[in-house]
Design a protein around this motif. Structure first.
Motif, PDB file in Angstrom:
ATOM      1  N   TYR A 199       1.167  -1.150  -0.157  1.00 30.79           N
ATOM      2  CA  TYR A 199      -0.172   0.080  -0.073  1.00 30.79           C
ATOM      3  C   TYR A 199       0.854   1.330   0.006  1.00 30.79           C
ATOM      4  O   TYR A 199       1.448   1.552   1.047  1.00 30.79           O
ATOM      5  CB  TYR A 199      -0.982   0.069   1.260  1.00 30.79           C
ATOM      6  N   ALA A 200       0.962   1.678  -1.155  1.00 30.64           N
ATOM      7  CA  ALA A 200       2.156   3.035  -1.460  1.00 30.64           C
ATOM      8  C   ALA A 200       1.368   4.178  -0.758  1.00 30.64           C
ATOM      9  O   ALA A 200       0.245   4.171  -0.822  1.00 30.64           O
ATOM     10  CB  ALA A 200       2.418   3.176  -2.746  1.00 30.64           C
ATOM     11  N   GLY A 201       2.264   5.279  -0.558  1.00 29.46           N
ATOM     12  CA  GLY A 201       1.661   6.457  -0.018  1.00 29.46           C
ATOM     13  C   GLY A 201       1.057   6.969  -1.028  1.00 29.46           C
ATOM     14  O   GLY A 201       1.394   6.997  -2.380  1.00 29.46           O
ATOM     15  N   GLY A 202      -0.161   7.784  -0.743  1.00 28.81           N
ATOM     16  CA  GLY A 202      -1.043   8.052  -1.796  1.00 28.81           C
ATOM     17  C   GLY A 202      -2.281   7.435  -2.094  1.00 28.81           C
ATOM     18  O   GLY A 202      -3.112   7.663  -2.824  1.00 28.81           O
ATOM     19  N   THR A 203      -2.160   5.951  -1.895  1.00 32.86           N
ATOM     20  CA  THR A 203      -3.250   4.775  -2.150  1.00 32.86           C
ATOM     21  C   THR A 203      -4.698   5.268  -1.136  1.00 32.86           C
ATOM     22  O   THR A 203      -4.208   5.703  -0.086  1.00 32.86           O
ATOM     23  CB  THR A 203      -2.658   3.410  -1.816  1.00 32.86           C
ATOM     24  N   LEU A 204      -5.592   5.160  -1.854  1.00 31.60           N
ATOM     25  CA  LEU A 204      -6.692   5.375  -1.014  1.00 31.60           C
ATOM     26  C   LEU A 204      -7.380   3.988  -0.939  1.00 31.60           C
ATOM     27  O   LEU A 204      -7.708   3.216  -1.937  1.00 31.60           O
ATOM     28  CB  LEU A 204      -7.713   6.190  -1.976  1.00 31.60           C
ATOM     29  N   LEU A 205      -7.740   3.854   0.383  1.00 29.49           N
ATOM     30  CA  LEU A 205      -7.995   2.462   0.692  1.00 29.49           C
ATOM     31  C   LEU A 205      -9.535   2.517   0.936  1.00 29.49           C
ATOM     32  O   LEU A 205     -10.057   3.433   1.713  1.00 29.49           O
ATOM     33  CB  LEU A 205      -7.456   1.895   2.121  1.00 29.49           C
ATOM     34  N   SER A 206     -10.496   1.499   0.699  1.00 32.07           N
ATOM     35  CA  SER A 206     -11.687   1.541   0.671  1.00 32.07           C
ATOM     36  C   SER A 206     -12.181   0.522   1.815  1.00 32.07           C
ATOM     37  O   SER A 206     -11.861  -0.424   1.793  1.00 32.07           O
ATOM     38  CB  SER A 206     -12.361   1.172  -0.684  1.00 32.07           C
ATOM     39  N   GLU A 207     -13.142   1.264   2.680  1.00 33.95           N
ATOM     40  CA  GLU A 207     -13.328   0.395   4.062  1.00 33.95           C
ATOM     41  C   GLU A 207     -14.280  -0.780   3.465  1.00 33.95           C
ATOM     42  O   GLU A 207     -14.222  -2.031   3.662  1.00 33.95           O
ATOM     43  CB  GLU A 207     -14.307   1.393   4.996  1.00 33.95           C
ATOM     44  N   ASN A 208     -15.248  -0.542   2.442  1.00 32.27           N
ATOM     45  CA  ASN A 208     -16.204  -1.514   1.806  1.00 32.27           C
ATOM     46  C   ASN A 208     -15.262  -2.630   1.200  1.00 32.27           C
ATOM     47  O   ASN A 208     -15.517  -3.833   1.270  1.00 32.27           O
ATOM     48  CB  ASN A 208     -17.206  -1.014   0.872  1.00 32.27           C
ATOM     49  N   GLU A 209     -14.236  -2.367   0.288  1.00 33.37           N
ATOM     50  CA  GLU A 209     -13.488  -3.061  -0.409  1.00 33.37           C
ATOM     51  C   GLU A 209     -12.796  -4.181   0.494  1.00 33.37           C
ATOM     52  O   GLU A 209     -12.778  -5.456   0.288  1.00 33.37           O
ATOM     53  CB  GLU A 209     -12.722  -2.715  -1.434  1.00 33.37           C
ATOM     54  N   LEU A 210     -12.287  -3.501   1.475  1.00 31.61           N
ATOM     55  CA  LEU A 210     -11.541  -4.280   2.368  1.00 31.61           C
ATOM     56  C   LEU A 210     -12.225  -5.265   3.322  1.00 31.61           C
ATOM     57  O   LEU A 210     -11.914  -6.448   3.743  1.00 31.61           O
ATOM     58  CB  LEU A 210     -10.708  -3.380   3.508  1.00 31.61           C
TER      59      LEU A 210
ATOM     60  N   GLN B 214     -12.984  -8.061   1.166  1.00 26.71           N
ATOM     61  CA  GLN B 214     -11.884  -8.847   0.917  1.00 26.71           C
ATOM     62  C   GLN B 214     -11.639  -9.750   2.280  1.00 26.71           C
ATOM     63  O   GLN B 214     -11.244 -11.039   1.988  1.00 26.71           O
ATOM     64  CB  GLN B 214     -10.628  -8.134   0.643  1.00 26.71           C
ATOM     65  N   LEU B 215     -11.871  -9.241   3.213  1.00 28.35           N
ATOM     66  CA  LEU B 215     -11.645 -10.093   4.397  1.00 28.35           C
ATOM     67  C   LEU B 215     -12.651 -10.826   5.187  1.00 28.35           C
ATOM     68  O   LEU B 215     -12.566 -11.442   6.169  1.00 28.35           O
ATOM     69  CB  LEU B 215     -11.048  -9.103   5.577  1.00 28.35           C
ATOM     70  N   ASP B 216     -13.832 -10.543   4.420  1.00 25.39           N
ATOM     71  CA  ASP B 216     -15.060 -11.318   4.766  1.00 25.39           C
ATOM     72  C   ASP B 216     -15.369 -10.955   6.374  1.00 25.39           C
ATOM     73  O   ASP B 216     -15.888 -11.503   7.235  1.00 25.39           O
ATOM     74  CB  ASP B 216     -15.144 -12.666   4.768  1.00 25.39           C
ATOM     75  N   LEU B 217     -15.362  -9.456   6.522  1.00 21.76           N
ATOM     76  CA  LEU B 217     -15.896  -8.851   7.697  1.00 21.76           C
ATOM     77  C   LEU B 217     -16.864  -7.983   7.584  1.00 21.76           C
ATOM     78  O   LEU B 217     -16.856  -7.306   6.370  1.00 21.76           O
ATOM     79  CB  LEU B 217     -14.540  -8.350   8.395  1.00 21.76           C
ATOM     80  N   SER B 218     -17.373  -7.348   8.427  1.00 24.90           N
ATOM     81  CA  SER B 218     -18.320  -6.316   8.471  1.00 24.90           C
ATOM     82  C   SER B 218     -17.614  -4.956   8.361  1.00 24.90           C
ATOM     83  O   SER B 218     -16.368  -5.173   8.505  1.00 24.90           O
ATOM     84  CB  SER B 218     -19.344  -6.220   9.609  1.00 24.90           C
ATOM     85  N   ARG B 219     -18.138  -3.837   8.134  1.00 27.18           N
ATOM     86  CA  ARG B 219     -17.277  -2.482   8.071  1.00 27.18           C
ATOM     87  C   ARG B 219     -16.789  -2.164   9.439  1.00 27.18           C
ATOM     88  O   ARG B 219     -15.733  -1.583   9.541  1.00 27.18           O
ATOM     89  CB  ARG B 219     -18.378  -1.755   7.253  1.00 27.18           C
ATOM     90  N   THR B 220     -17.286  -2.410  10.484  1.00 27.60           N
ATOM     91  CA  THR B 220     -17.255  -2.107  11.805  1.00 27.60           C
ATOM     92  C   THR B 220     -15.623  -2.496  12.152  1.00 27.60           C
ATOM     93  O   THR B 220     -14.874  -1.448  12.557  1.00 27.60           O
ATOM     94  CB  THR B 220     -18.149  -2.697  12.901  1.00 27.60           C
TER      95      THR B 220
END
Length: 228
Positions: free
Chosen positions: A40-51, A54-60
């Motif tokens: 995850y390089a500097g400047g990358t925007l991470l999406s809460e929903n996408e992660l 990906q991890l099969d978790l809720s957003r919390t």
């Protein structure tokens, strides 16, 4: 204060329901590993929903992980957009270099002069770096950090070691950034590590300190090179 309260609340909740905290820890570990190794390089925007998907978790739990990583100054949160990976600024890289030169050059000189036996530990770190080289660079940054930390630890000054350990995340991110700039330089870094270890082994304090300083400056210049 709000972040500290949030962290305390999560910890308290975990005592009564272990699963939510373990999920947050899982998300935290997953994201932080990728922040430190450069995926995850500097400047990358991470999406809460996408992660979360990906991890099969809720957003919390992902949100909890983001909050903790923001407190560690690795992410910057943007409501309804996600989390931005904070780049390592040139001024931050310069500050880290200054701290490293003060600590590592001093420790390399002292460890060599005192004849502290650290060769086997340094050899293990170099072997891990060579394995990373054969694997295309994966795992080099933590092995690089282990090499340098071993020299600081061998100086047996717990105050200096604590100060050095406080730089841990920044050191690993800068090393990963340097390697990302030019993966072919891993072999050169390993060669420089071997030279430093050899100088310490033969108790040549002056050369050990000089080689350490030159090595840190090489890595710093590479990490600060603009992406083309």
């Amino acid at each position: 204060m709000c972040l500290r309260f949030a962290a305390m609340r999560v910890e308290l909740d975990s005592r009564s329901a272990g699963r939510p905290w373990s999920a947050a820890q899982r998300a935290y570990d997953f994201v932080k590993e990728r922040l430190l190794d450069g995926r995850y390089a500097g400047g990358t925007l991470l999406s809460e929903n996408e992660l979360a998907r990906q991890l099969d978790l809720s957003r919390t739990p992902v949100r909890q992980a983001f909050l903790q990583l923001e407190a560690e100054e690795l992410l910057e949160l943007y409501p309804r957009r996600g989390a931005l990976v904070r780049p390592i600024s040139p001024s931050e890289a310069d500050d880290v270099l200054e701290a490293r030169l003060l600590i590592e050059e001093h420790c390399a000189r002292r460890v060599a002069a005192q004849g502290v036996v650290v060769g086997s530990t340094l050899s293990e770190a170099i072997a891990a770096q060579e394995q990373a080289l054969r694997s295309g660079g994966t795992g080099f940054a933590p092995a690089d950090r282990d090499f340098h930390r071993a020299i600081v630890a061998a100086n047996r000054n717990p105050i200096l070691l604590r100060q050095y350990d406080s730089l841990r995340d920044r050191l690993q991110r800068i090393a990963a950034t340097a390697v990302a700039r030019d993966p072919t330089r891993i072999a050169q870094f390993i060669a420089e590590h071997r030279e430093i270890a050899a100088a310490i082994e033969r108790r040549d304090a002056h050369v050990a300190a000089e080689l350490t300083a030159a090595h840190l400056l090489h890595a710093h210049e590479l990490a600060r090179r603009p992406v083309i």
